[in-house]
Write an enzyme that holds these catalytic residues in place. Sequence first.
Site, short mmCIF file in Angstrom:
data_model
loop_
_atom_site.label_atom_id
_atom_site.label_comp_id
_atom_site.label_asym_id
_atom_site.label_seq_id
_atom_site.Cartn_x
_atom_site.Cartn_y
_atom_site.Cartn_z
CG ASN A 1 -1.94 1.12 1.18
OD1 ASN A 1 -1.92 2.05 0.55
ND2 ASN A 1 -2.89 0.93 2.22
CD GLU B 1 -7.42 0.35 2.36
OE1 GLU B 1 -6.73 0.86 3.42
OE2 GLU B 1 -7.82 0.94 1.36
NE ARG C 1 -7.28 13.87 2.83
CZ ARG C 1 -7.72 12.55 2.45
NH1 ARG C 1 -8.30 12.06 1.43
NH2 ARG C 1 -7.21 11.49 3.23
CG HIS D 1 -12.15 5.55 1.84
ND1 HIS D 1 -12.49 6.74 2.07
CD2 HIS D 1 -10.82 5.71 2.19
CE1 HIS D 1 -11.68 7.64 2.76
NE2 HIS D 1 -10.70 6.82 2.74
NE ARG E 1 -5.63 2.07 -0.78
CZ ARG E 1 -5.64 3.29 -0.33
NH1 ARG E 1 -4.40 3.65 0.47
NH2 ARG E 1 -6.30 4.35 -0.02
#
Length: 401
Positions: free
Chosen positions: A7, A388, A242, A181, A92
């Site tokens: 990832n 994940e 963010r 996601h 990923r």
Amino acid sequence: MIVLVVNAGSSTLKCQLVQTDGKVRLMKALAERIGAPGSSMEVAFAPDFHERTVLVEGCSVPECLGILLDMLQDDPDSPIGSLDEIRAIGNRIVAGGERFSESVLVDDGVLEELTRCEELAPLHNPPADACIRLLRERLPHTPEVAVFDTAFHTTMPPKAYMYPLPQRYYQDYGIRRYGAHGTSHRYAAQQAANLLGRPLEDLGLITCHLGNGGSITAVNHGVSIDTTMGFTPLEGLMMGTRSGSIDPAIVTYIMRRDGISFEEMDRILNKDSGILGVSGLSADMRDVLAAADEGNADAALAVDMYVYRVQKAIGSFYAAMTRTDVVVMTAGIGENSAELRERIFAGLAHMGMILDRDRNDVTGQIGVNRIISIDDSPIKICVVTTDEEMRIARETSALVG
Ligand code: AMP
């Protein structure tokens, strides 16, 4: 099957070695702030997962991966005797554009198309692609799979993914909603269906991935029909650093007033805003909740805004679907903060989402997938622990196997 999960982000690298048959983790590695002075990588091997720190100063993301492969090969504590024991690699990829609607085995043609997707996520995709190339060199006989964050959302209809801009920006630049996601939303939806003992295809779900990044997705009959993240992961909810959705005119206004560059504005929106920007303290929800408890007004405002924006997003997806059976909470905040779940659902009871205080309590329940609404709540509320890396490993082994 032993699967290496990679990832790679703009300045981070998270890797795990997973034995997929027994869902056992054999190695975990994490490098953050790659490229910054003094950056290091934490590597831990099964069975004791004692962390060792490796200096990776001056290294790029793929170079860090190279160092990790050397450790797996040479370290006496490595859980594998040779890199040949790795039977597949799951990568990923943040942005797969319109081209990739599911995970794929990487070959020359796919790699070429991945390169074309780089402009959609210029910070994240290039280092991930570079890791794929490095792995092809180092483990030329090991199949590699690309697992896309955007793939789950390719089922969105045009009314959800198009922006009200002149169409040429879609046609020429591919500007549309892609979401993110996806692996987490898909998994959360399936786990919630399992908890309810009903087929996913029969359900209307709102899945809330509330972590450092955050997004909410409307899942109808098992497919994503809308999501809060957009062309980039900046749109939608207020996040750790963010801003999420704001009036787009604010961007040009600030740039004009402060005379700042595009790059600087981009950094303000992505790195200096959200929970960090409003609280002035931290991007970490735990710190901000603690400060709010101690009477810090800016921290309290950040939490209020966060809760309110999540409530509004859930409400808008309730309106977008023909029926809602269940709301699912996942990721760092969604899984672990009983306090925030309580505040979020306190404002949604009138829509039929009624939390059970005892079931919501986390004592002894961390990591347990469960229903946390009252028995006769018209819409059920669930908590699902997202994993994940394990999802990517299992998807990879299914495709390779
Ligand atoms: P993730 O990106 O999924 O790892 O989530 C990270 C976010 O989850 C951070 O903002 C953490 O502060 C938040 N988080 C983790 N545990 C808790 C908790 N017990 N209460 C509140 N926030 C938490």
